[in-house]
Scaffold this motif. Structure first.
Motif, PDB file in Angstrom:
ATOM      1  N   GLN A   1       0.367 -25.967   3.464  1.00 16.35           N
ATOM      2  CA  GLN A   1       0.174 -24.848   3.430  1.00 16.35           C
ATOM      3  C   GLN A   1       1.284 -24.475   3.155  1.00 16.35           C
ATOM      4  O   GLN A   1       1.687 -23.730   2.291  1.00 16.35           O
ATOM      5  N   ARG A   2       2.449 -24.098   4.328  1.00 15.36           N
ATOM      6  CA  ARG A   2       2.920 -23.540   4.501  1.00 15.36           C
ATOM      7  C   ARG A   2       4.356 -23.318   3.404  1.00 15.36           C
ATOM      8  O   ARG A   2       4.631 -22.466   2.798  1.00 15.36           O
ATOM      9  N   GLN A   3       4.154 -24.454   3.190  1.00 16.39           N
ATOM     10  CA  GLN A   3       5.108 -25.004   1.969  1.00 16.39           C
ATOM     11  C   GLN A   3       4.937 -24.669   1.280  1.00 16.39           C
ATOM     12  O   GLN A   3       5.710 -24.591  -0.182  1.00 16.39           O
ATOM     13  N   ILE A   4       3.348 -25.341   0.363  1.00 13.73           N
ATOM     14  CA  ILE A   4       3.207 -24.906  -0.952  1.00 13.73           C
ATOM     15  C   ILE A   4       2.997 -23.655  -1.494  1.00 13.73           C
ATOM     16  O   ILE A   4       3.281 -23.487  -2.187  1.00 13.73           O
ATOM     17  N   PHE A   5       2.355 -22.658  -0.603  1.00 16.39           N
ATOM     18  CA  PHE A   5       3.009 -21.466  -0.683  1.00 16.39           C
ATOM     19  C   PHE A   5       3.773 -20.819  -0.708  1.00 16.39           C
ATOM     20  O   PHE A   5       4.291 -19.927  -1.511  1.00 16.39           O
ATOM     21  N   ALA A   6       5.218 -21.570   0.115  1.00 15.46           N
ATOM     22  CA  ALA A   6       6.356 -20.773   0.027  1.00 15.46           C
ATOM     23  C   ALA A   6       7.554 -21.459  -1.436  1.00 15.46           C
ATOM     24  O   ALA A   6       8.702 -20.570  -1.765  1.00 15.46           O
ATOM     25  N   ASP A   7       6.791 -22.516  -2.101  1.00 14.25           N
ATOM     26  CA  ASP A   7       7.753 -23.376  -2.998  1.00 14.25           C
ATOM     27  C   ASP A   7       6.442 -23.590  -4.476  1.00 14.25           C
ATOM     28  O   ASP A   7       6.350 -24.761  -4.488  1.00 14.25           O
ATOM     29  N   PRO A   8       6.204 -22.349  -5.087  1.00 17.13           N
ATOM     30  CA  PRO A   8       5.201 -22.597  -5.615  1.00 17.13           C
ATOM     31  C   PRO A   8       5.674 -23.396  -7.562  1.00 17.13           C
ATOM     32  O   PRO A   8       4.610 -24.077  -7.798  1.00 17.13           O
ATOM     33  N   VAL A   9       7.126 -24.171  -7.122  1.00 18.23           N
ATOM     34  CA  VAL A   9       7.891 -24.531  -8.797  1.00 18.23           C
ATOM     35  C   VAL A   9       7.492 -26.124  -8.129  1.00 18.23           C
ATOM     36  O   VAL A   9       7.169 -26.587  -8.993  1.00 18.23           O
ATOM     37  N   THR A  10       8.443 -26.856  -6.929  1.00 13.78           N
ATOM     38  CA  THR A  10       8.297 -27.516  -6.655  1.00 13.78           C
ATOM     39  C   THR A  10       6.816 -28.395  -6.123  1.00 13.78           C
ATOM     40  O   THR A  10       6.806 -29.321  -7.040  1.00 13.78           O
ATOM     41  N   TYR A  11       6.481 -27.091  -5.615  1.00 14.29           N
ATOM     42  CA  TYR A  11       4.508 -27.857  -5.527  1.00 14.29           C
ATOM     43  C   TYR A  11       3.991 -27.338  -6.476  1.00 14.29           C
ATOM     44  O   TYR A  11       2.229 -27.280  -5.796  1.00 14.29           O
ATOM     45  N   ASN A  12       3.594 -26.906  -7.204  1.00 11.95           N
ATOM     46  CA  ASN A  12       3.178 -26.950  -8.713  1.00 11.95           C
ATOM     47  C   ASN A  12       2.106 -27.153  -9.257  1.00 11.95           C
ATOM     48  O   ASN A  12       0.956 -27.082  -9.101  1.00 11.95           O
ATOM     49  N   SER A  13       1.889 -28.840  -8.969  1.00 12.76           N
ATOM     50  CA  SER A  13       0.648 -29.670  -9.194  1.00 12.76           C
ATOM     51  C   SER A  13      -0.030 -29.534  -8.289  1.00 12.76           C
ATOM     52  O   SER A  13      -1.402 -30.198  -8.403  1.00 12.76           O
ATOM     53  N   LEU A  14       0.180 -29.111  -7.353  1.00 12.04           N
ATOM     54  CA  LEU A  14      -0.435 -29.026  -5.911  1.00 12.04           C
ATOM     55  C   LEU A  14      -2.206 -27.679  -6.035  1.00 12.04           C
ATOM     56  O   LEU A  14      -2.583 -27.446  -5.373  1.00 12.04           O
TER      57      LEU A  14
END
Length: 935
Positions: free
Chosen positions: A714-727
């Motif tokens: 969760q922390r990775q998703i919210f810290a990097d919304p560009v890389t994990y935009n598909s999530l």
């Protein structure tokens, strides 16, 4: 006879365990002490398929004896595992506080070597696989009774070439008592110095029949234990989510609170500007009384609620374990054996009351006309276009979940010798069933909305101001009963054999081999209430996943020259395709078979009687779990912490962001494109033991993984919304009727993971005139622990020495110093447990979680990067052997009453705030007494 060989094996293994988890430090002494017997007896130890006359091999094998366990003062197998320096990355019971299904904790307690995670360490019971706690190979050790354990073998090196998948980091083999005669009754009671956390344990072990003289033995062990809960308010370090701390001379707060306040926050929208704005958000109670209610803090015009006030930081639990074992000689060279175990383990977690997020009311509802209208001017009321609240249903009580797990294991087989050939053939059946039962606090959507719309509940009043009739009406809307059930089923048949093959000039060559076949099934069953979606959200998916696996392996040990021995092993594994709907005629094949061949080469060189040099290289193989491959997309609760929404215009989902800190919805799913993980491992070390009173061992290890399967945190998703935009996606809030942001945690093959470190042990013994002292210092030093970031080709993330992107910590140093002094009828133990400090979770300037104490609504304009201090606890125990039948003991755990160090962590490991429950003792100084009687 076979039983005599097993007894000799146990004697020799006890010599190489100087105390808890010593690593072959006295191997030379053991070799000398049993030189004559070793010339005629062959034995088998964890990490090899070969029975032979020399227990000392090329891999670092450590043994924890029953006496070591007793001297450690631990109350559970999970606590025992946590004391081992090489163990990191395991799950503890405290993580289930708020972890819920989205984290997969659900009360599980696991084993993990090298901080790789529970699925990379193979857990065995008497050398056999057990029922998994999930769709992979992770075993829940909460079902293991300490009283029934004779020893624990810890192989701290990869063993995929013998055991197959899941043994990449190593093997932990729990060996249960056998060939026991008589009855032993034991009891123990623990009482923390502070409130909460009391525990008790009772066990009885009985056995009759002597294998050596009677030709049979039957053993039974029953164990019962109970642990009370600890409330957040019971401990100074956990009593608030508004945590005060000082940084660079500034008095600050870590704010881990919720905008779902009680009394409720009110959000109004007008169809024209009033006082210069078309909206208004405030807390009516605070506006009327001049301050927020207790456990609430002002944040702009609204209040934020400190939800830790009704959080339980350590859950209550109860377990019952029954273990039966029987052996009978068919003749002098063959033994028929069977064992069965049943365990029931329940853990109850309680977290803050249910949230009412952004609930919308119709303008003509009794709620608006009776409760909102009196708060407004005529102009405001006439211009209303939208009315919403954010509230906690605290009068209905905490959200309580009970996870009730039943585990059953049965093994039957035959073993013995046929000439020089030693063999063992066994069948195993293992099942596990875990019920998630909602106890209280989960409110049925239709009944709750009807009650709220009616205006019968004054959400703008404090809980203690509400009449009991209102509280009863709210509690009556709660659902109580089973929500879902997860089942795992395993059937296995396995066999192995070994024999001396031929003689070389330097000694005998031994060969061995074997096979195993397993049929695994993972089943999810939902209750009717779940299917009917009576609570907020969508029904959980049901599935019946299954696959078959088999493997064959060969191993040989050869003395090359005098003092140099080489071991070679190779294994072929086939992991079958995952099928969904095993019992249905239209069962769906989700993915394809996967297979691999792994190997292990190792050497042991003894240039003299005092020194052993050893090393190994090898490969490993691990298939993704069935749920990682075939799991459907399911709602999995909310994030473990509140986040600022990282999306902004023109992102299409930015319109669903909430302006304040918010716990966002989470979903999980599988990925049928996952590839198997592979590994390469190396190790090298030495053991120096010039006498029985001194030994030192040092072993370097390296494990490099390719195609490692991980879920983006969760922390990775919210810290990097560009890389994990598909999530990022949306979920319909059934209470408000509007879409909200939901993030998807899906498994992916991240690429690479590099890990290496050093294990070391120093053991010293001395015979004083008044008694004997044994002191053993052991430690684990991790040099490298990094993982390739998802979506990149050359960026590695690490948690080594810091709170990392995966919301965990890999400690560079973990050590234990065990001291045992025995004299006459008394024995005293003092054990020190140490872990190094680390860099705390960091925050950027003006982060919403960091506020000034002088004005909690004001953010701190500097970044916060602080350290969490190292952590040292001391345990003490005195035992008195009153007579041959009776022993009593008194101990103090955490003798110095070391409190958990401050941590600003807000994610990972549960909902506790101000510290990290995964790495510390929550009980504080705890006194205990125990007694044992034999007859």
């Amino acid at each position: 006879m076979y039983s005599r060989k097993i007894k000799i094996m146990d004697q020799k293994l006890s010599l190489i365990s100087l105390s808890l988890l010593t690593a072959l430090g006295t191997a030379s002494a053991a070799e000398s002490a049993f030189e004559d017997e070793m010339s005629v007896e062959r034995i088998q130890v964890t990490g090899s398929s070969i029975k032979r006359t020399d227990i000392e091999g090329a891999l670092p094998l450590a043994t924890i004896s029953a006496e070591d366990i007793a001297n450690s003062g631990v109350t559970s197998v999970s606590e025992l595992i946590q004391k081992i320096p090489a163990m990191q990355g395991y799950q503890v019971g405290a993580q289930s506080v708020g972890g819920g299904d989205s984290s997969g904790n659900n009360g599980k307690q696991t084993v993990s070597l090298r901080d790789l995670g529970g699925s990379y360490t193979l857990v065995l019971l008497n050398g056999r696989r057990m029922a998994s706690a999930d769709s992979g190979g992770t075993v829940d050790i909460s079902s293991f009774p300490l009283a029934a354990i004779k020893r624990v073998d810890v192989l701290m090196d990869g063993a995929s070439a013998l055991y197959g998948s899941d043994a990449i980091a190593g093997v932990v083999n729990f060996i249960m008592k056998d060939d026991f005669e008589g009855v032993t009754v034991s009891a123990r009671a623990d009482k923390p110095q502070e409130a909460g956390g009391e525990s008790s344990e009772f066990s009885i072990t009985g056995g009759f029949g002597n294998l050596g003289t009677d030709g049979f033995n039957i053993l039974m062990t029953y164990n019962h234990s109970e642990n009370e809960n600890i409330r957040s308010l019971d401990r100074e370090f956990s009593k608030t989510g508004i945590v005060p701390f000082n940084y660079n001379g500034e008095d600050l707060f870590l704010v881990q609170a919720s905008s779902n306040a009680i009394p409720a926050n009110l959000y109004l929208t007008f169809d024209k500007e009033i006082d210069g704005s078309t909206s208004k958000s405030y807390n009516p109670y605070a506006e009327i009384n001049g301050e927020c209610a207790p456990f609430n803090y002002a944040s702009g015009g609204t209040c934020i609620y400190d939800y830790t006030e009704n959080l339980e930081i350590s859950p209550e639990s109860k377990s019952d374990n029954l273990y039966l074992q029987g052996s009978v000689y068919l003749n002098d060279n063959a033994e028929l054996y069977a064992s069965g175990s049943y365990s029931n383990y329940s853990i109850t977690t309680r977290i803050a009351a249910n949230t009412l997020n952004n609930y919308k009311f119709e303008l003509d509802s009794p709620f608006v006309t009776n409760l909102v209208q009196p708060l407004l001017t005529a102009e405001q009321y006439n211009a209303l276009s939208d009315v919403r609240i954010r509230w906690r249903t605290r009068p209905a009580g905490s959200r309580s979940n009970e996870y009730d797990t039943d585990t059953f294991n049965f093994t039957s087989g035959i073993r013995g010798d046929y000439g020089d050939l030693s063999y063992d053939l066994a069948f195993t059946k293992a099942n596990s069933s875990r019920d998630r039962n909602m106890v209280s606090g989960y409110l049925i959507t239709d009944q709750l909305t009807a009650l709220l719309d009616s205006g019968a509940i004054d959400v703008f009043a404090r809980p203690d101001q509400l009449p009991e009739s209102t509280n009863e009406a709210l509690r009556a809307t709660a659902y109580s009963g089973n929500w879902d059930t997860l089942k795992t089923k395993t059937s296995a048949i396995e066999g192995r054999a070994s024999a001396p093959a031929f003689e070389l000039p330097a000694g005998m060559v031994y060969v061995g081999g074997g096979f195993d076949y397993r049929d695994n099934e993972f089943i999810s069953i939902t209750s009717q209430a779940n299917k009917d979606s009576i609570l907020t959200g969508t029904p959980d998916a049901e599935y019946d996943l299954s696959r078959e696996t088999y493997g064959v392996y060969l191993e040989a040990v050869a003395p090359i020259i005098d003092g140099l021995e080489v071991t070679a092993a190779a294994r072929y594994d086939n992991i079958g395709a995952v099928y969904d709907g095993k019992r249905a005629a239209n069962a769906e094949k989700v993915n394809n078979d996967a297979s691999d061949t792994t190997y292990k080469l190792s050497f042991a060189y003894r240039p003299n009687e005092d020194l052993l040099l050893r090393g190994s290289i090898g490969t490993g193989f691990k298939a993704a779990s069935m749920i990682d491959i075939a799991g459907p997309k399911v709602d999995a609760g909310v994030t473990s912490q509140s986040y600022d929404c990282p999306l902004s215009e023109p992102h299409p989902l930015a319109q669903y962001c909430f302006p304040q800190l918010q716990q966002y919805n989470v979903a999980t799913s599988g990925n049928n494109e996952l590839q198997p993980e592979t590994s390469k491992q190396r190790s090298a070390g030495f053991v120096y033991a010039p006498s029985n009173e001194f030994s030192v061992s040092v072993d370097w290890w390296q494990i490099n993984l390719t195609n490692q399967v991980k879920r983006v945190t969760q922390r990775q998703i919210f810290a990097d919304p560009v890389t994990y935009n598909s999530l990022y996606g949306t979920l319909l809030n059934e209470l408000s009727g509007e879409l909200e942001i939901q993030v998807l945690q899906a498994p992916v093959n991240i690429g690479k993971s590099n890990n290496q470190g050093i294990d070391w042990v120093v053991s010293i013994g001395h015979d004083f005139s008044m008694g004997y002292l044994r002191s053993t210092l052991r430690g684990a030093y991790i040099l490298e622990s990094e993982t390739l970031r998802v979506g990149t080709v050359d960026i590695y993330d690490t948690s080594l020495g810091k709170f990392g992107p995966n919301s965990t910590v890999t400690f560079p140093h973990k050590m234990q110093w065990a001291n045992n002094f025995s004299h006459g009828d008394f024995a005293h133990s003092v054990n020190l447990n140490y872990q190094s400090g680390y860099e705390d979770q960091s925050y950027s300037a003006n982060a919403s979680q960091i506020r000034y104490q002088s004005d909690i609504s004001q953010g701190f304009d500097q970044s916060v990067e602080r350290n969490v201090s190292s952590y040292l606890t001391v345990d003490y125990l005195t035992k008195w052997q009153i007579n041959d039948s009776t022993q009593v003991g008194f101990g103090i755990k955490n003798l110095l009453d070391r409190q958990p160090p401050l941590s600003l962590r807000t994610s990972g490991g549960g909902y506790q705030v101000g510290y990290d429950p995964r790495y510390v003792d929550q009980l504080g100084r705890t006194f205990y007494v125990k007694g044992e009687y034999n007859f």
